[in-house]
Design a protein around this motif. Structure first.
Motif, PDB file in Angstrom:
ATOM      1  N   ASP A  27       0.943  -0.995  -0.014  1.00  0.00           N
ATOM      2  CA  ASP A  27       0.097  -0.099   0.061  1.00  0.00           C
ATOM      3  C   ASP A  27       0.835   1.219   0.141  1.00  0.00           C
ATOM      4  OD1 ASP A  27      -2.073  -1.670   0.089  1.00  0.00           O
ATOM      5  OD2 ASP A  27      -2.537  -1.318   2.198  1.00  0.00           O
ATOM      6  N   GLY A  28       2.084   1.256  -0.990  1.00  0.00           N
ATOM      7  CA  GLY A  28       2.606   2.421  -1.037  1.00  0.00           C
ATOM      8  C   GLY A  28       3.777   2.672   0.276  1.00  0.00           C
ATOM      9  N   ARG A  29       4.118   1.597   1.060  1.00  0.00           N
ATOM     10  CA  ARG A  29       5.097   1.583   2.041  1.00  0.00           C
ATOM     11  C   ARG A  29       5.867   0.610   1.698  1.00  0.00           C
ATOM     12  NH1 ARG A  29       2.385   1.655   8.010  1.00  0.00           N
ATOM     13  NH2 ARG A  29       4.752   2.125   8.530  1.00  0.00           N
ATOM     14  N   PRO A  30       7.288   1.105   1.631  1.00  0.00           N
ATOM     15  CA  PRO A  30       8.550   0.122   1.188  1.00  0.00           C
ATOM     16  C   PRO A  30       8.964  -1.114   2.196  1.00  0.00           C
ATOM     17  CG  PRO A  30       9.659   2.118   1.565  1.00  0.00           C
ATOM     18  CD  PRO A  30       8.039   2.326   1.654  1.00  0.00           C
ATOM     19  N   LEU A  31       8.964  -2.242   2.032  1.00  0.00           N
ATOM     20  CA  LEU A  31       9.487  -3.382   2.727  1.00  0.00           C
ATOM     21  C   LEU A  31      10.577  -3.000   3.473  1.00  0.00           C
ATOM     22  CD1 LEU A  31       8.241  -6.538   1.134  1.00  0.00           C
ATOM     23  CD2 LEU A  31       7.281  -5.548   3.200  1.00  0.00           C
ATOM     24  N   ARG A  32      10.970  -3.324   4.513  1.00  0.00           N
ATOM     25  CA  ARG A  32      12.058  -3.335   5.391  1.00  0.00           C
ATOM     26  C   ARG A  32      12.676  -4.517   5.561  1.00  0.00           C
ATOM     27  NH1 ARG A  32      14.593   1.526   6.488  1.00  0.00           N
ATOM     28  NH2 ARG A  32      13.624   3.263   5.825  1.00  0.00           N
ATOM     29  N   THR A  33      13.779  -5.115   6.016  1.00  0.00           N
ATOM     30  CA  THR A  33      14.187  -6.202   6.459  1.00  0.00           C
ATOM     31  C   THR A  33      13.927  -6.007   8.024  1.00  0.00           C
ATOM     32  OG1 THR A  33      16.440  -5.613   7.381  1.00  0.00           O
ATOM     33  CG2 THR A  33      16.100  -6.289   4.689  1.00  0.00           C
ATOM     34  N   PRO A  34      14.160  -7.252   8.860  1.00  0.00           N
ATOM     35  CA  PRO A  34      13.984  -7.297  10.242  1.00  0.00           C
ATOM     36  C   PRO A  34      15.065  -6.278  10.650  1.00  0.00           C
ATOM     37  CG  PRO A  34      13.764  -9.486   9.521  1.00  0.00           C
ATOM     38  CD  PRO A  34      14.163  -8.892   8.222  1.00  0.00           C
ATOM     39  N   GLY A  35      16.225  -6.088  10.083  1.00  0.00           N
ATOM     40  CA  GLY A  35      17.457  -5.326  10.557  1.00  0.00           C
ATOM     41  C   GLY A  35      17.077  -3.806  10.238  1.00  0.00           C
ATOM     42  N   LYS A  36      15.691  -3.618   9.920  1.00  0.00           N
ATOM     43  CA  LYS A  36      15.039  -2.330   9.467  1.00  0.00           C
ATOM     44  C   LYS A  36      15.981  -1.610   8.512  1.00  0.00           C
ATOM     45  CE  LYS A  36      12.669  -2.798  13.148  1.00  0.00           C
ATOM     46  NZ  LYS A  36      11.431  -3.086  12.971  1.00  0.00           N
ATOM     47  N   VAL A  37      16.411  -2.402   7.494  1.00  0.00           N
ATOM     48  CA  VAL A  37      16.950  -1.816   6.356  1.00  0.00           C
ATOM     49  C   VAL A  37      16.033  -1.988   5.195  1.00  0.00           C
ATOM     50  CG1 VAL A  37      19.059  -2.267   4.674  1.00  0.00           C
ATOM     51  CG2 VAL A  37      19.231  -2.607   7.112  1.00  0.00           C
ATOM     52  N   PRO A  38      16.056  -1.000   4.304  1.00  0.00           N
ATOM     53  CA  PRO A  38      15.244  -1.390   2.968  1.00  0.00           C
ATOM     54  C   PRO A  38      15.538  -2.311   2.176  1.00  0.00           C
ATOM     55  CG  PRO A  38      16.103   0.945   3.040  1.00  0.00           C
ATOM     56  CD  PRO A  38      16.921   0.357   3.924  1.00  0.00           C
ATOM     57  N   LEU A  39      14.403  -3.151   2.024  1.00  0.00           N
ATOM     58  CA  LEU A  39      14.417  -4.408   1.349  1.00  0.00           C
ATOM     59  C   LEU A  39      14.501  -4.239  -0.127  1.00  0.00           C
ATOM     60  CD1 LEU A  39      14.480  -7.607   1.838  1.00  0.00           C
ATOM     61  CD2 LEU A  39      12.260  -7.662   2.005  1.00  0.00           C
ATOM     62  N   VAL A  40      15.700  -3.926  -0.545  1.00  0.00           N
ATOM     63  CA  VAL A  40      16.125  -3.375  -2.161  1.00  0.00           C
ATOM     64  C   VAL A  40      16.728  -4.858  -2.431  1.00  0.00           C
ATOM     65  CG1 VAL A  40      17.347  -2.313  -3.660  1.00  0.00           C
ATOM     66  CG2 VAL A  40      16.106  -1.019  -1.738  1.00  0.00           C
ATOM     67  N   VAL A  41      16.232  -5.542  -3.800  1.00  0.00           N
ATOM     68  CA  VAL A  41      16.833  -6.590  -4.229  1.00  0.00           C
ATOM     69  C   VAL A  41      17.292  -6.300  -5.710  1.00  0.00           C
ATOM     70  CG1 VAL A  41      15.389  -8.069  -3.076  1.00  0.00           C
ATOM     71  CG2 VAL A  41      14.272  -7.149  -5.158  1.00  0.00           C
ATOM     72  N   PRO A  42      18.257  -7.137  -6.183  1.00  0.00           N
ATOM     73  CA  PRO A  42      18.823  -6.925  -7.450  1.00  0.00           C
ATOM     74  C   PRO A  42      18.124  -6.714  -8.495  1.00  0.00           C
ATOM     75  CG  PRO A  42      19.665  -8.820  -6.815  1.00  0.00           C
ATOM     76  CD  PRO A  42      18.782  -8.561  -5.635  1.00  0.00           C
ATOM     77  N   THR A  43      16.994  -7.549  -8.702  1.00  0.00           N
ATOM     78  CA  THR A  43      16.395  -7.684 -10.047  1.00  0.00           C
ATOM     79  C   THR A  43      14.884  -7.593  -9.756  1.00  0.00           C
ATOM     80  OG1 THR A  43      16.066 -10.218  -9.630  1.00  0.00           O
ATOM     81  CG2 THR A  43      18.019  -9.430 -10.675  1.00  0.00           C
ATOM     82  N   ARG A  44      14.128  -7.225 -11.046  1.00  0.00           N
ATOM     83  CA  ARG A  44      12.713  -7.197 -10.703  1.00  0.00           C
ATOM     84  C   ARG A  44      12.111  -8.443 -10.449  1.00  0.00           C
ATOM     85  NH1 ARG A  44       8.495  -3.651 -11.998  1.00  0.00           N
ATOM     86  NH2 ARG A  44       9.934  -1.983 -12.828  1.00  0.00           N
ATOM     87  N   ALA A  45      12.771  -9.458 -11.075  1.00  0.00           N
ATOM     88  CA  ALA A  45      12.130 -11.129 -10.880  1.00  0.00           C
ATOM     89  C   ALA A  45      12.004 -11.290  -9.409  1.00  0.00           C
ATOM     90  CB  ALA A  45      12.947 -11.802 -11.952  1.00  0.00           C
ATOM     91  N   ILE A  46      12.874 -10.987  -8.735  1.00  0.00           N
ATOM     92  CA  ILE A  46      12.886 -11.608  -7.377  1.00  0.00           C
ATOM     93  C   ILE A  46      11.910 -10.536  -6.583  1.00  0.00           C
ATOM     94  CG2 ILE A  46      14.499 -11.493  -5.096  1.00  0.00           C
ATOM     95  CD1 ILE A  46      16.905 -12.029  -6.576  1.00  0.00           C
ATOM     96  N   ALA A  47      11.912  -9.416  -6.701  1.00  0.00           N
ATOM     97  CA  ALA A  47      10.989  -8.473  -6.439  1.00  0.00           C
ATOM     98  C   ALA A  47       9.274  -8.909  -6.663  1.00  0.00           C
ATOM     99  CB  ALA A  47      11.079  -6.957  -6.903  1.00  0.00           C
ATOM    100  N   GLU A  48       9.148  -9.430  -7.836  1.00  0.00           N
ATOM    101  CA  GLU A  48       7.816  -9.824  -8.369  1.00  0.00           C
ATOM    102  C   GLU A  48       7.454 -11.020  -7.498  1.00  0.00           C
ATOM    103  OE1 GLU A  48       5.783  -8.510  -9.702  1.00  0.00           O
ATOM    104  OE2 GLU A  48       6.561  -6.929 -10.968  1.00  0.00           O
ATOM    105  N   ALA A  49       8.427 -11.915  -7.310  1.00  0.00           N
ATOM    106  CA  ALA A  49       8.145 -13.143  -6.705  1.00  0.00           C
ATOM    107  C   ALA A  49       7.946 -12.924  -5.213  1.00  0.00           C
ATOM    108  CB  ALA A  49       9.454 -14.170  -6.704  1.00  0.00           C
ATOM    109  N   MET A  50       8.741 -11.850  -4.577  1.00  0.00           N
ATOM    110  CA  MET A  50       8.458 -11.539  -3.232  1.00  0.00           C
ATOM    111  C   MET A  50       7.005 -10.945  -3.112  1.00  0.00           C
ATOM    112  SD  MET A  50      12.236  -9.622  -2.248  1.00  0.00           S
ATOM    113  CE  MET A  50      11.292  -8.748  -1.032  1.00  0.00           C
TER     114      MET A  50
END
Length: 237
Positions: A27-50
């Motif tokens: 809903d417009g809010r970016p995911l973060r890891t449990p360590g509170k780091v932005p959950l940025v992944v290297p490819t769109r394919a991984i992001a789409e799977a997530m």
């Protein structure tokens, strides 16, 4: 008492470009890891799977059904901060690789191991210049330094996301060679897993299957296949 699980608090999960890659928004809010780091992944394919994992959640969120999100979290929070140490740990499998430790008997198992494992050792020698030698028995015998160095250098060359997947490919099979084979397109992932279970399959043929052991093995098989797919998506355009 039932286990506590967070309730679904969002309507949709979308993929957006971000600095350094792609990120899932709830809903417009970016995911973060449990360590509170932005959950940025290297490819769109991984992001789409997530994103698909987050869309598939019901009233309560079940992390056990979100392997892509879990592996991405691990890559950022656990692997990236200690990349050299993780790579060193995995490279050590080369000196005690499953494919190199052969039975002394019975003759049928000895022949089966040679028939099915030797081609993978040949592949590693041909494609990576790393010739590991088989040993009979369970006593450790060190491999030559040169091939171990080659395999270690290749392991250190993986990105944190690739290394997070490679960790499971190696640890679940007990074989650095099988792990490397699973990172390419030349070998079928299901066949590689079957090769890692050759000894267990032989024992099952002799004595029958154990239901609990089969269930545990299937959990590991699914984890291996997930790691194989995650690694592939790390390299997707």
């Amino acid at each position: 008492m039932s286990e506590w699980a967070p309730r679904r608090f969002y309507k949709d999960a979308t993929v957006e470009e971000a600095e350094g890659g792609f990120i899932v928004h709830l809903d417009g809010r970016p995911l973060r890891t449990p360590g509170k780091v932005p959950l940025v992944v290297p490819t769109r394919a991984i992001a789409e799977a997530m994103a698909e994992e987050w869309r598939a959640q019901a009233e309560k969120i079940d992390p056990r059904t979100m392997p892509f999100t879990r592996t991405a979290n691990s890559a950022i929070d656990k692997v990236a901060p200690q990349h050299p140490e993780v790579a060193d740990m995995l490279a050590e499998y080369g000196d005690s690789d499953l494919l190199c430790y052969r039975a002394e008997s019975p003759a049928e198992l000895v022949a089966r191991q040679a028939e099915r494992w030797d081609p993978l050792l040949d592949w590693a020698a041909r494609e990576m210049g790393a010739r590991l030698e088989p040993r009979a028995g369970i006593m450790h015998a060190s491999q030559p330094e040169a091939p171990l160095r080659i395999l270690a250098e290749r392991t250190h060359g993986f990105t944190p996301f690739e290394l997070a997947a490679f960790h499971d490919l190696v640890a679940l099979t007990g074989s650095l060679v099988l792990g490397f084979a699973a990172t390419g397109q030349e070998h079928d992932a299901k066949e590689l897993w079957a090769l890692s279970r050759l000894d267990e399959t032989f024992q099952e043929e002799l004595w029958g299957e154990d239901e609990e052991a089969q269930e545990a093995a299937e959990i590991k098989r699914q984890a291996f296949l997930h790691a194989h797919r995650f690694f592939a998506l790390c390299q997707a355009a």
